[in-house]
Design an enzyme around this catalytic site. Structure first.
Site, PDB file in Angstrom:
ATOM      1  N   GLU A  34      21.462  41.073  29.358  1.00  0.00           N
ATOM      2  CA  GLU A  34      21.640  41.875  30.574  1.00  0.00           C
ATOM      3  C   GLU A  34      22.209  43.263  30.233  1.00  0.00           C
ATOM      4  OE1 GLU A  34      24.938  40.775  33.303  1.00  0.00           O
ATOM      5  OE2 GLU A  34      23.419  40.866  34.894  1.00  0.00           O
TER       6      GLU A  34
ATOM      7  N   THR B 171      30.572  36.706  40.174  1.00  0.00           N
ATOM      8  CA  THR B 171      31.749  37.431  40.664  1.00  0.00           C
ATOM      9  C   THR B 171      32.259  36.860  41.992  1.00  0.00           C
ATOM     10  OG1 THR B 171      30.856  39.402  39.624  1.00  0.00           O
ATOM     11  CG2 THR B 171      32.635  39.739  41.186  1.00  0.00           C
TER      12      THR B 171
ATOM     13  N   THR C 114      37.023  40.510  37.416  1.00  0.00           N
ATOM     14  CA  THR C 114      36.511  40.413  36.048  1.00  0.00           C
ATOM     15  C   THR C 114      37.032  39.174  35.315  1.00  0.00           C
ATOM     16  OG1 THR C 114      36.519  42.822  36.021  1.00  0.00           O
ATOM     17  CG2 THR C 114      36.254  41.743  33.927  1.00  0.00           C
TER      18      THR C 114
ATOM     19  N   GLY D  86      25.148  34.287  40.664  1.00  0.00           N
ATOM     20  CA  GLY D  86      26.418  34.213  41.389  1.00  0.00           C
ATOM     21  C   GLY D  86      27.587  33.919  40.471  1.00  0.00           C
TER      22      GLY D  86
HETATM   23  C1  LIG Z   1      26.312  46.898  43.421  1.00  0.00           C
HETATM   24  C2  LIG Z   1      26.890  45.779  42.625  1.00  0.00           C
HETATM   25  C3  LIG Z   1      26.074  44.735  42.220  1.00  0.00           C
HETATM   26  C4  LIG Z   1      26.611  43.646  41.538  1.00  0.00           C
HETATM   27  N1  LIG Z   1      25.806  42.562  41.241  1.00  0.00           N
HETATM   28  C5  LIG Z   1      26.389  41.424  40.796  1.00  0.00           C
HETATM   29  C6  LIG Z   1      25.623  40.219  40.691  1.00  0.00           C
HETATM   30  O1  LIG Z   1      24.423  40.183  40.962  1.00  0.00           O
HETATM   31  N2  LIG Z   1      26.260  39.087  40.317  1.00  0.00           N
HETATM   32  C7  LIG Z   1      27.593  39.056  40.022  1.00  0.00           C
HETATM   33  O2  LIG Z   1      28.107  37.985  39.692  1.00  0.00           O
HETATM   34  N3  LIG Z   1      28.341  40.194  40.086  1.00  0.00           N
HETATM   35  C8  LIG Z   1      27.773  41.353  40.480  1.00  0.00           C
HETATM   36  N4  LIG Z   1      28.510  42.514  40.590  1.00  0.00           N
HETATM   37  C9  LIG Z   1      29.942  42.468  40.278  1.00  0.00           C
HETATM   38  C10 LIG Z   1      30.314  43.266  39.042  1.00  0.00           C
HETATM   39  O3  LIG Z   1      29.918  42.579  37.883  1.00  0.00           O
HETATM   40  C11 LIG Z   1      31.816  43.529  39.137  1.00  0.00           C
HETATM   41  O4  LIG Z   1      32.042  44.420  40.222  1.00  0.00           O
HETATM   42  C12 LIG Z   1      32.364  44.106  37.878  1.00  0.00           C
HETATM   43  O5  LIG Z   1      32.269  43.176  36.823  1.00  0.00           O
HETATM   44  C13 LIG Z   1      33.831  44.490  38.060  1.00  0.00           C
HETATM   45  O6  LIG Z   1      34.543  43.440  38.649  1.00  0.00           O
HETATM   46  P1  LIG Z   1      35.420  43.689  39.971  1.00  0.00           P
HETATM   47  O7  LIG Z   1      34.611  44.453  40.927  1.00  0.00           O
HETATM   48  O8  LIG Z   1      35.993  42.403  40.424  1.00  0.00           O
HETATM   49  O9  LIG Z   1      36.586  44.618  39.459  1.00  0.00           O
HETATM   50  P2  LIG Z   1      38.039  44.194  38.994  1.00  0.00           P
HETATM   51  O10 LIG Z   1      37.969  43.107  37.990  1.00  0.00           O
HETATM   52  O11 LIG Z   1      38.864  43.985  40.205  1.00  0.00           O
HETATM   53  O12 LIG Z   1      38.488  45.524  38.262  1.00  0.00           O
HETATM   54  C14 LIG Z   1      38.776  46.734  39.005  1.00  0.00           C
HETATM   55  C15 LIG Z   1      39.020  47.865  38.004  1.00  0.00           C
HETATM   56  O13 LIG Z   1      40.113  47.518  37.159  1.00  0.00           O
HETATM   57  C16 LIG Z   1      39.737  47.580  35.783  1.00  0.00           C
HETATM   58  N5  LIG Z   1      40.373  46.469  35.046  1.00  0.00           N
HETATM   59  C17 LIG Z   1      40.481  45.166  35.436  1.00  0.00           C
HETATM   60  N6  LIG Z   1      41.120  44.456  34.494  1.00  0.00           N
HETATM   61  C18 LIG Z   1      41.394  45.310  33.473  1.00  0.00           C
HETATM   62  C19 LIG Z   1      42.020  45.178  32.199  1.00  0.00           C
HETATM   63  N7  LIG Z   1      42.486  44.019  31.774  1.00  0.00           N
HETATM   64  N8  LIG Z   1      42.106  46.292  31.411  1.00  0.00           N
HETATM   65  C20 LIG Z   1      41.656  47.484  31.838  1.00  0.00           C
HETATM   66  N9  LIG Z   1      41.047  47.667  33.031  1.00  0.00           N
HETATM   67  C21 LIG Z   1      40.918  46.603  33.834  1.00  0.00           C
HETATM   68  C22 LIG Z   1      38.217  47.434  35.749  1.00  0.00           C
HETATM   69  O14 LIG Z   1      37.688  48.086  34.634  1.00  0.00           O
HETATM   70  C23 LIG Z   1      37.813  48.072  37.070  1.00  0.00           C
HETATM   71  O15 LIG Z   1      37.587  49.448  36.883  1.00  0.00           O
HETATM   72  C24 LIG Z   1      27.983  43.638  41.203  1.00  0.00           C
HETATM   73  C25 LIG Z   1      28.803  44.720  41.570  1.00  0.00           C
HETATM   74  C26 LIG Z   1      28.273  45.773  42.275  1.00  0.00           C
HETATM   75  C27 LIG Z   1      29.189  46.902  42.709  1.00  0.00           C
END
Ligand SMILES: Cc1cc2nc3c(=O)[nH]c(=O)nc-3n(C[C@H](O)[C@H](O)[C@H](O)COP(=O)(O)OP(=O)(O)OC[C@H]3O[C@@H](n4cnc5c(N)ncnc54)[C@H](O)[C@@H]3O)c2cc1C
Length: 384
Positions: free
Chosen positions: A242, A122, A128, A120
């Site tokens: 990972e 995100t 991110t 846990g």
């Molecule tokens: C099916 C699935 C399973 C997952 N499993 C887990 C899990 O088990 N545990 C967990 O903790 N998380 C999990 N995740 C979360 C995953 O790690 C995040 O979705 C991923 O890291 C992206 O974060 P976000 O979705 O908040 O996107 P955001 O951070 O909101 O980013 C959205 C978009 O903007 C871009 N972006 C953001 N900031 C920048 C920047 N500074 N420069 C350029 N581009 C940028 C990103 O590249 C992305 O394309 C999972 C996600 C999915 C979809």
């Protein structure tokens, strides 16, 4: 580990996977069901315990062996996402947990009696920007009281334990934003209904994703991993493993797409000859093959660097970037090679296409890897 030993592992895993053909994964996908039987078979064969040291009941193999196992699962048409985290989440406990915690949990994780496959990190608002998480854990006597929410927590409904990342000191009270963050082992069996709620999230592919809510959940202070406030470093060093393992899954996917496309291009006749006789069909397959083989070398390099205990951030990130790009390129090529049949459920191509798309975004998005390389490897100014 020698090529011969890795070959033997691949062969044994391929044999196990043959018992779980396309029909099995297709039926699960349709109903968004968890592959319980497949996970049981992998557990019973000991593959998910490959990284647990022998002293705790595992087989004590290195990351190259784990990569070979997961690559093979994907190369056979399956999906390791249902259980891959059981292999590597325990690494944080192994590296930073106390002796008592390791003795209490690792043997049961190795045998499969306990599943530690929920991580846990995100949150809906932080994205991110991990250090901006809002889930808090406040010490009250011999417990921490946890409040907040996680999103995209994979496999929470199929895990006994969760590795939870939470803020233990407010951002305003610490010198650096990476301080004041801690890692806990949460026993979800005890916690459900007592401050922990899990809600499934339906996604593009069958992934067992969830949202997890914490409402004054009490976690014993004994479940804090390592030192309070130092958790950011603990989770970072688990992330390289990972990324390398997920890169290996992408290589498996890419090899599956290339094999399927090649087979189909030889067999499918249009205009009185196999479609694979046309360079317009051959070249994308050959290009995907070259990209996959190059990415596989980087995955191998990253895994061996990790195994030697050397810093491997650049290699792990490049492996993830190149392998995810190779699998996505191969996926797109495979749909195109199959024409209309690329969209038909029975061919598994559309399912694998949806499954492999995830790795452009998770566990870290391509943009963030590029930013890491630009800033930390090439010395360019930080962009965010
Ligand atoms: C099916 C699935 C399973 C997952 N499993 C887990 C899990 O088990 N545990 C967990 O903790 N998380 C999990 N995740 C979360 C995953 O790690 C995040 O979705 C991923 O890291 C992206 O974060 P976000 O979705 O908040 O996107 P955001 O951070 O909101 O980013 C959205 C978009 O903007 C871009 N972006 C953001 N900031 C920048 C920047 N500074 N420069 C350029 N581009 C940028 C990103 O590249 C992305 O394309 C999972 C996600 C999915 C979809």
């Amino acid at each position: 580990m020698s090529e011969t030993d890795l070959g033997a592992i691949r062969e044994a895993v391929a044999k196990l996977c043959a018992g779980f053909p396309g029909e099995y994964w297709r039926a699960l996908d349709r109903e968004r069901r968890y592959p319980t039987e497949f996970v049981r078979a992998l557990t019973e064969a000991g593959w998910l315990a490959c990284l647990v040291p022998e002293a705790y009941g595992g087989s004590g193999l290195g990351l190259s062996a784990a990569a070979a196992i997961l690559e093979e699962v994907h190369r056979s048409g399956g999906n390791g996402a249902a259980c891959h985290a059981q292999m590597y989440i325990m690494g944080t406990l192994l590296r930073h947990g106390s002796d008592a915690q390791k003795r209490a949990y690792l043997p049961k994780i190795a045998s499969g009696e306990l599943r530690l496959q929920a991580f846990g990190v995100t949150e809906p608002t932080a994205g991110t920007d991990t250090t901006s998480i809002r889930t808090t854990a406040v010490r009250r006597g011999d417990v921490y009281v946890v409040d907040g929410q996680k999103v995209w927590t994979s496999r929470a409904e199929h895990s006994d334990l969760m590795l939870l990342f939470a803020r233990t000191a407010p951002r305003s009270e610490v010198a650096k934003k990476t301080e004041g963050l801690s890692v806990f082992l949460v026993d979800m069996r005890e916690a459900q209904g007592r401050g922990l709620t899990i809600r499934p999230l339906r996604t593009m592919m069958n992934h067992a994703a969830t949202e997890v809510f914490f409402d004054a959940l009490e976690v014993p202070a004994a479940n804090l991993i390592g030192e309070e406030g130092k958790g950011f470093r603990y989770i970072l060093d688990g992330m390289n493993a990972e990324r390398i393992l997920i890169a290996a899954e992408c290589i498996g996917d890419a090899r599956w797409f290339i094999a399927r496309a090649t087979e189909y291009a030889k067999a499918r006749e249009v205009f009185g000859r196999p479609i694979g006789q046309n360079q317009g069909v051959q070249f994308p397959i050959a290009r995907a093959y070259a990209a996959t083989e190059a990415a596989a070398l980087m995955v191998e390099r990253a895994a061996t660097t990790y195994e030697r205990g050397e810093p491997c951030g650049p290699q792990a990130n490049m492996a993830k970037l190149l392998a995810a790009d190779a699998s996505w390129q191969a996926a797109d090529m495979c749909v195109q090679t199959h024409g209309g049949f690329g969209f038909a459920e029975d061919y598994d191509v559309e399912r694998k296409f949806r499954e492999t798309r995830l790795y452009q975004v998770a566990p870290i998005s391509t943009n963030l890897i590029l930013s890491y390389l630009a800033e930390h490897v090439l010395g360019l100014p930080r962009s965010y």
